[in-house]
Design an enzyme around this catalytic site. Structure first.
Site, short mmCIF file in Angstrom:
data_model
loop_
_atom_site.label_atom_id
_atom_site.label_comp_id
_atom_site.label_asym_id
_atom_site.label_seq_id
_atom_site.Cartn_x
_atom_site.Cartn_y
_atom_site.Cartn_z
N LYS A 139 0.82 -1.21 0.00
CA LYS A 139 0.00 0.00 0.00
C LYS A 139 0.86 1.27 0.00
O LYS A 139 0.43 2.32 -0.47
CB LYS A 139 -0.93 0.02 1.21
CG LYS A 139 -1.86 -1.19 1.35
CD LYS A 139 -2.84 -1.29 0.21
CE LYS A 139 -4.00 -2.24 0.47
NZ LYS A 139 -3.64 -3.65 0.66
C1 LIG Z 1 -4.32 -4.76 0.18
C2 LIG Z 1 -3.52 -5.98 0.12
C3 LIG Z 1 -3.77 -6.98 -0.82
C4 LIG Z 1 -4.91 -6.89 -1.81
O1 LIG Z 1 -4.74 -5.86 -2.76
P1 LIG Z 1 -5.97 -5.32 -3.62
O2 LIG Z 1 -5.47 -4.16 -4.36
O3 LIG Z 1 -7.03 -4.94 -2.60
O4 LIG Z 1 -6.43 -6.44 -4.48
C5 LIG Z 1 -2.93 -8.08 -0.84
N1 LIG Z 1 -1.91 -8.22 0.04
C6 LIG Z 1 -1.66 -7.29 0.99
C7 LIG Z 1 -0.54 -7.51 1.94
C8 LIG Z 1 -2.43 -6.15 1.05
O5 LIG Z 1 -2.17 -5.21 1.99
#
Ligand SMILES: *Cc1c(COP(=O)(O)O)cnc(C)c1O
Length: 494
Positions: free
Chosen positions: A112
């Site tokens: 993120k």
């Molecule tokens: C948010 C997240 C995901 C999923 O990503 P999306 O964009 O919501 O599909 C997968 N792994 C981790 C560690 C995340 O923080």
């Protein structure tokens, strides 16, 4: 370039308006009117450049009302010393076809950060263009990692405030501690009794409630979104897929023009959608492989054409993917089938919790997308096996992608070089990772677990996680899902 709404072709926004607003007033998501194209000449010239240069080149094509100077300052501010790798998003080859794209080198140790280190900077610039003097209020619903990354990104950013809601029993202890110890004068965090979908629906409702919007306007405030429905989060995610392709060229694994597969552990469909946009831009992509945990709503959709959220919600060891309403899928549907169909399907989703796409749409999606899911047991097996056989330690989310990719390769014999998006540091999910390696649950506390994981693997715990031990907890509140509005008003003091 203009942006329109997935639910209304007549909406026209600049990129800064789309980023400042977050979501369209009709409930739709902003999408670019056309997709800028990268030639193979463009790609090979990026192969010789740094991540920052790559990011400026790609973002410049989408964010056309930002000046080059504005973009330069946003990109440099975002992808500098706050990342523990100079490459920002390094690619590590671990087998003949598997290349791990490490997206967790930022300050909160999850992917993120790739978007949320730059979004506040883009939003500040966008706010200056669209509504000077208005205070931007960021509301976030999080399945764990977005919340912390957004708090860290927006902390003490002038003219912004941020409030994060997380499901009380739906995040890992480390994720919870990361959020509840957050520093900064403009931040607040609240648990809600419910799951991620409850938090996300609550936030969406508050966002679009005309009376709440009016109360804010009276105080010279306006909502914006840091969730992956915001275009300002998606655009920066396109960059690292193109960057990974460039790195594979640099490592001699592919020649410019060769196709790759990309496997993404998926929840809200944001990360994999960014890979899809990279493909639409001209990145040579064979298959996009969508990996889910036992909340397999996307696997079912991508293999049957029916999206059905009427099912049991599972709490898994990959909590950031415990999602049954994958908001960003709407953008894929819009890209393939257009506004009218999206409206039909989204109305059906709101009314009955499901929809079925037509055959033509389904065939078009299947041309690019593969999908698979795996259980917690299979996830743990993938962690143990990847560590034992390839010497690579991965987190629970990445392990879902590894397991689904291995099954795909086994089934198809496809030997195309593959990038696997690695979305978090294994130390963020130490309990499950350690259990996978040792074959039994541990009764150590959160920090002793980290120490043990470090000890048996020789890997070092990232400093931002190790340092949590000494930080005071600032936020302990928990609200009912129907009380989210009053928590928002309390925080804003209105
Ligand atoms: C948010 C997240 C995901 C999923 O990503 P999306 O964009 O919501 O599909 C997968 N792994 C981790 C560690 C995340 O923080």
């Amino acid at each position: 370039m203009n942006y329109l709404s997935t639910r209304d072709d007549n909406v026209r926004m600049t990129s800064s308006q789309a980023i400042a607003k977050g979501i369209s007033a009709d409930g739709g998501l902003f999408v670019p009117e056309e997709i800028p194209q990268l030639t193979s000449g463009d790609i090979s010239s990026l192969a010789g450049k740094s991540y920052i240069e790559r990011a400026k080149a790609v973002l410049g094509r989408f964010l056309t009302d930002f000046t080059p100077e504005e973009l330069d300052s946003c990109v440099r501010g975002a992808y500098g010393k706050n990342f523990s790798s100079e490459k920002v998003a390094p690619v590590v080859g671990i087998s003949d076809t598997m290349n791990i794209l490490e997206l967790f080198k930022g300050p909160t140790c999850a992917f993120k950060d790739m978007a949320l280190q730059i979004l506040p900077r883009l939003l500040t610039v966008a706010g200056g263009k669209t509504a000077k003097g208005t205070e931007i209020i960021i509301l976030v619903a999080t399945s764990g990692d977005t919340g912390k990354a957004a708090l860290e990104g927006f902390r003490d950013v002038e003219n912004t405030r941020i409030l994060v809601f997380y499901p009380s029993d739906g995040v890992s202890p480390m994720q919870k501690l990361q959020m509840c110890t957050q520093e900064g004068a403009n931040v607040a965090v609240s648990a809600i009794r419910g799951n991620f979908d409850d938090a996300q629906s609550g936030v969406k409702k508050i966002f679009t409630d005309p009376s709440i919007i009016e109360s804010l306007a009276n105080h010279n405030m306006a909502f914006s979104s840091a969730n992956s429905i915001n275009w300002g989060r998606l655009a920066p995610q396109i960059v690292y897929y193109i960057s990974a392709y460039c790195d594979l060229i640099g490592q001699g694994k592919i020649k410019c023009g060769d196709k790759i597969n990309i496997t993404v552990p998926t929840g809200n469909f944001g990360n994999i959608l960014a890979a899809y946009y990279a493909k639409l831009m001209g990145l040579p992509v064979n298959k996009l492989i969508c990996a889910s945990n036992s909340n397999s709503v996307l696997t079912d959709f991508l293999t049957t054409g029916t999206y059905d959220r009427n099912r049991e919600f599972h709490t898994t060891i990959s909590p950031s993917m415990d999602i049954l309403i994958s908001s960003n899928l709407e953008r894929l549907l819009h890209s393939v089938a257009g506004t009218k169909k999206v409206n039909e399907w989204m109305a059906s989703l709101a009314r009955t919790g499901k929809y079925t796409v037509d055959e033509k749409t389904f065939a078009a999606i299947r041309e690019t997308f593969e999908a698979g899911c795996c259980s917690d047991e299979e996830t743990k097996a993938a962690i143990a096996e990847t560590y034992r056989e390839k010497g690579y330690l991965c987190d629970t989310h990445t392990a879902v992608a590894v397991a689904v990719y291995e099954a795909y390769k086994e089934k198809t014999g496809d030997m195309t070089p593959t990038v696997i998006a690695s979305t978090a540091s294994p130390f963020k999910f130490s309990r499950a990772v350690l259990e996978a390696l040792e074959g039994k649950p541990s009764d150590l506390d959160e920090f002793d677990l980290v120490g043990r994981l470090s000890e048996i693997t020789g890997a070092e715990c990232p400093a931002p996680l190790a340092n949590l031990r000494n930080k005071p907890v600032r936020f302990t509140g928990c609200c009912e899902k129907d009380d989210m509005t009053s928590v928002v008003f309390d925080m804003l003091g209105i």
